[in-house]
Design a protein around this motif. Structure first.
Motif, PDB file in Angstrom:
ATOM      1  N   UNK A  23       0.850  -1.199   0.000  1.00  0.00           N
ATOM      2  CA  UNK A  23       0.000   0.000   0.000  1.00  0.00           C
ATOM      3  C   UNK A  23       0.886   1.250   0.000  1.00  0.00           C
ATOM      4  N   UNK A  24       0.440   2.314  -0.667  1.00  0.00           N
ATOM      5  CA  UNK A  24       1.277   3.512  -0.830  1.00  0.00           C
ATOM      6  C   UNK A  24       1.789   4.088   0.494  1.00  0.00           C
ATOM      7  N   UNK A  25       0.954   4.019   1.557  1.00  0.00           N
ATOM      8  CA  UNK A  25       1.354   4.596   2.839  1.00  0.00           C
ATOM      9  C   UNK A  25       2.550   3.884   3.461  1.00  0.00           C
ATOM     10  N   UNK A  26       2.775   2.620   3.071  1.00  0.00           N
ATOM     11  CA  UNK A  26       3.836   1.825   3.684  1.00  0.00           C
ATOM     12  C   UNK A  26       5.017   1.577   2.747  1.00  0.00           C
ATOM     13  N   UNK A  27       4.952   2.115   1.550  1.00  0.00           N
ATOM     14  CA  UNK A  27       6.002   1.842   0.574  1.00  0.00           C
ATOM     15  C   UNK A  27       7.363   2.305   1.076  1.00  0.00           C
ATOM     16  N   UNK A  28       7.389   3.467   1.739  1.00  0.00           N
ATOM     17  CA  UNK A  28       8.668   4.004   2.196  1.00  0.00           C
ATOM     18  C   UNK A  28       9.315   3.096   3.246  1.00  0.00           C
ATOM     19  N   UNK A  29       8.497   2.391   4.054  1.00  0.00           N
ATOM     20  CA  UNK A  29       9.041   1.482   5.053  1.00  0.00           C
ATOM     21  C   UNK A  29       9.783   0.322   4.402  1.00  0.00           C
ATOM     22  N   UNK A  30       9.245  -0.209   3.334  1.00  0.00           N
ATOM     23  CA  UNK A  30       9.868  -1.344   2.663  1.00  0.00           C
ATOM     24  C   UNK A  30      11.105  -0.905   1.880  1.00  0.00           C
ATOM     25  N   UNK A  31      11.060   0.280   1.325  1.00  0.00           N
ATOM     26  CA  UNK A  31      12.263   0.801   0.681  1.00  0.00           C
ATOM     27  C   UNK A  31      13.352   1.038   1.714  1.00  0.00           C
ATOM     28  N   UNK A  32      12.976   1.581   2.872  1.00  0.00           N
ATOM     29  CA  UNK A  32      13.944   1.809   3.940  1.00  0.00           C
ATOM     30  C   UNK A  32      14.497   0.485   4.457  1.00  0.00           C
ATOM     31  N   UNK A  33      13.661  -0.549   4.509  1.00  0.00           N
ATOM     32  CA  UNK A  33      14.119  -1.868   4.962  1.00  0.00           C
ATOM     33  C   UNK A  33      15.109  -2.468   3.978  1.00  0.00           C
ATOM     34  N   UNK A  34      14.844  -2.286   2.688  1.00  0.00           N
ATOM     35  CA  UNK A  34      15.779  -2.754   1.669  1.00  0.00           C
ATOM     36  C   UNK A  34      17.117  -2.033   1.809  1.00  0.00           C
ATOM     37  N   UNK A  35      17.064  -0.726   2.021  1.00  0.00           N
ATOM     38  CA  UNK A  35      18.282   0.050   2.209  1.00  0.00           C
ATOM     39  C   UNK A  35      18.999  -0.362   3.495  1.00  0.00           C
ATOM     40  N   UNK A  36      18.206  -0.689   4.531  1.00  0.00           N
ATOM     41  CA  UNK A  36      18.792  -1.073   5.812  1.00  0.00           C
ATOM     42  C   UNK A  36      19.627  -2.340   5.678  1.00  0.00           C
TER      43      UNK A  36
END
Length: 674
Positions: free
Chosen positions: A223-236
């Motif tokens: 969902x769009x509201x959580x996309x940044x969390x998954x991108x941040x997790x990938x970066x993490x």
């Protein structure tokens, strides 16, 4: 009543309340750490850090001290429910203290170095379990009617202490590096579905979005509201590899570059903030990726304390003369406090970014609804404060610090005596500054091609690009002949100090021309002053975040010169005299290590761009702000990850976020070029 009688009364009173006082103090320290320890992630206040530090150091010592007293006093005399003993103490106090030694979920380590001491904590666990068990046996001999209440608390204490040691061990450098080898292999397998040619093709298409990549990575259903969390997790996951001093392959950082490339500066920095929040949790708390084993441990601990409270309440209804009223009150406080701490820890985990990441990762309507409900709740805002770092830059102006340090009383004097802070004020990291930094980083990235490995001076030499500290900006303005000497010093700190002095002088020269209204100052001027003061703060308080040099000595000598020539300097910044005479005086009498002479000389050269070369003031300040950004990026890329990780405990530093942003754009020497 004589002095001897008073002494006897005090001694008797202390003997009666010593154990109760220290055990309640231990509970208070646990509650304080639960409520305030996690705020270090987004609060850079001097007092919060100091109190958390004192509480963290005191908590283990107070609990250990209490265990020692308890082991001595338990079972000193026999009793039973029909023959109450005023000195009788509940047996479960010892395992409660063992749970206190396990610490709250919000803090396991105060600094990165604490994680390296996990083996010492393991040894302490063994010794404290022996002491607690010894106290338990003495209660057994004393025929405590509620001895069985200690059994579930013993189990909870072992779980909490063991969990703390496990977290400390997993965050130690050796174990972290070992685990990151596994993550690196997972990243490699995740990107094996792409060929290098695909990445290069997407990189070359400047107008393309990251949609293709997102779809292949399986993030398109989020969902769009959580996309940044998954991108941040990938970066993490990538950052973990970098933190372990390993290298990233082309596919890894090309993927992060493709994701960041089309984002706004605000969104890019936001992802980095969340990523740094993940790293803070892993290094300094028990809150991490949601796992079934972790949930089971939390549930068992909570059930143990609840069952102990119910058993104690039931026992008190049948044996209400077993203990004194004071002991009963303290017992209820310990049990209820332990339950509240466990519930708070569970709620804290439920509302954490890790829980939100797991919920949105299920990709099901019900889970998405729960995510939106929790994310928008006011309670989460209270727990999380909607912040991942302080969002501010500490400010230290060398000149003003020296000219105002003779105040009769100043709180900064106390901070300096404690060796903690030279901070004079705070400045919010504005969106304009984020845009400026992001644009300059993208410009650097555009000058480096991963496809072309041949050496091309000034274009495809990554080492040369990372070594830029103002010369690229000055060269672009064709001012190398006039200003190049100021950024080509062998010691970076020398350049930093002279540009700080020059920026400060130029600001006071130009400020009156804008009518004395701070709102009329050009944004580039504001950003230049903020970055200038921030970099000097790093030099004073966080020199480990800057390249090595004799910066501290240069700073001290510059302070001496500023104090010595304070009268002349005040006249210059007020417009009462020109720089020429001041520079001549400094050349004869100033220190060679000081940055005041070269800084004044540089200020004159900068002002000459307007008076002699026909520049507009705006153009001059735009160049100065870009020079400061380049100095910031130079410092960011010449510091170890361990030092950057340590800064997370003080609310985070802008230089750390810039360093990580550079790495994800491929501007790091840890990016493999095979």
């Amino acid at each position: 009543m004589g002095i001897h009688d008073v002494s006897q009364t005090v001694h008797k009173l202390w003997n009666g309340w010593e154990l109760r006082t220290v055990i309640l103090l231990s509970l208070f320290l646990q509650v304080f750490l639960v409520l305030f320890a996690s705020r270090r992630k987004y609060t850079a206040g001097f007092w919060l850090g100091t109190f958390v530090w004192l509480a963290y150091l005191s908590a283990d010592r107070v609990a250990t001290f209490s265990l020692g007293i308890l082991a001595q006093r338990l079972g000193d005399s026999e009793t039973n429910c029909t023959n109450p003993n005023p000195g009788f103490i509940p047996a479960f106090w010892a395992p409660v203290l063992l749970a206190h030694l396990g610490g709250p979920d919000t803090i396991t380590a105060y600094s990165v170095e604490d994680n390296e001491l996990w083996l010492r904590h393991l040894l302490e666990l063994g010794s404290q379990v022996v002491v607690a068990f010894y106290a338990f046996l003495r209660s057994w001999w004393s025929k405590d009617p509620l001895l069985f209440v200690a059994v579930p608390i013993f189990l909870a204490g072992m779980i909490k202490y063991g969990e703390r040691i496990g977290v400390l061990r997993s965050a130690s450098s050796e174990q972290l590096m070992s685990s990151k080898y596994k993550e690196m292999n997972e990243l490699r397998s995740q990107f094996n579905r792409f060929s290098n040619s695909e990445f290069f093709e997407m990189t070359d298409e400047l107008e393309t979005t990251d949609e293709r990549l997102i779809q292949r990575l399986g993030l398109n259903d989020i969902i769009p509201e959580a996309k940044f969390l998954h991108e941040a997790n990938l970066f993490f996951q990538m950052f973990g590899v970098l933190h372990a001093d390993l290298v990233l392959s082309d596919s890894n950082h090309l993927a992060s570059y493709l994701i960041l490339r089309n984002k706004t500066a605000e969104d890019a920095f936001h992802i980095i903030e969340v990523e740094m929040g993940f790293m803070y949790d892993v290094l300094f708390t028990k809150v991490s990726r949601i796992r079934l084993s972790h949930i089971i441990r939390r549930a068992v601990s909570l059930l143990c304390f609840v069952s102990a409270l119910l058993a104690f309440s039931l026992g008190m209804s049948k044996n209400n003369h077993a203990y004194l009223t004071t002991e009963i009150t303290v017992s209820y406080l310990l049990l209820v406090g332990a339950i509240i701490i466990e519930i708070y820890g569970a709620v804290f985990l439920l509302f954490s970014d890790w829980a939100m990441l797991w919920l949105s990762g299920q990709k099901k309507p019900l889970f998405n609804l729960v995510y939106r409900t929790i994310w928008s709740s006011l309670f989460r805002s209270f727990l999380h404060n909607n912040k991942w770092w302080t969002g501010s830059m500490a400010q230290h102006n060398l000149r003003s610090a020296q000219l105002t340090e003779n105040k009769w009383f100043d709180i900064s004097i106390i901070k300096k005596l404690l060796g903690k802070s030279h901070i004079q004020s705070w400045e919010v990291v504005s969106l304009e500054l984020k845009k400026l930094i992001f644009e300059q980083l993208k410009d650097k990235r555009s000058r480096y091609s991963y496809r072309m490995r041949t050496y091309d001076p000034g274009k495809n030499d990554l080492h040369e690009i990372l070594s830029e500290r103002g010369d690229q900006v000055i060269g672009g303005e064709r001012c190398l002949e006039k200003l190049g000497w100021s950024v080509n010093c062998s010691d970076f700190n020398e350049s930093l100090l002279m540009w700080h002095i020059a920026t400060d002088i130029c600001y006071h020269y130009d400020f009156p021309k804008d009518g004395g209204d701070a709102n009329n100052v050009h944004p580039s001027c504001k950003m230049s002053i903020s970055l200038s003061n921030y970099m000097v703060y790093l030099l004073c308080d966080c020199p480990f975040l800057l390249p090595k040099g004799i910066g501290k000595e240069r700073y001290n000598q510059t302070c001496i010169d500023v104090s010595q020539f304070s009268t002349s300097l005040k006249r210059i910044i007020s417009g009462g005299s020109d720089l020429d005479g001041f520079i001549e005086t400094l050349e004869l009498q100033g220190s060679q290590v000081s940055g005041l002479f070269n800084g004044s000389k540089l200020a004159k050269a900068l002002q000459s761009l307007v008076t002699e070369d026909g520049w507009e003031n705006e153009r001059k300040w735009e160049m100065i702000s870009k020079v400061w950004v380049e100095m910031l990026t130079y410092a960011a890329s010449h510091c170890g990850w361990k030092e950057h990780a340590q800064s997370l405990t003080r609310g985070g530093e802008l230089v750390t976020h810039v360093c990580l942003l550079m790495a994800h754009l491929g501007l790091s020497e840890q990016c493999l070029t095979n």
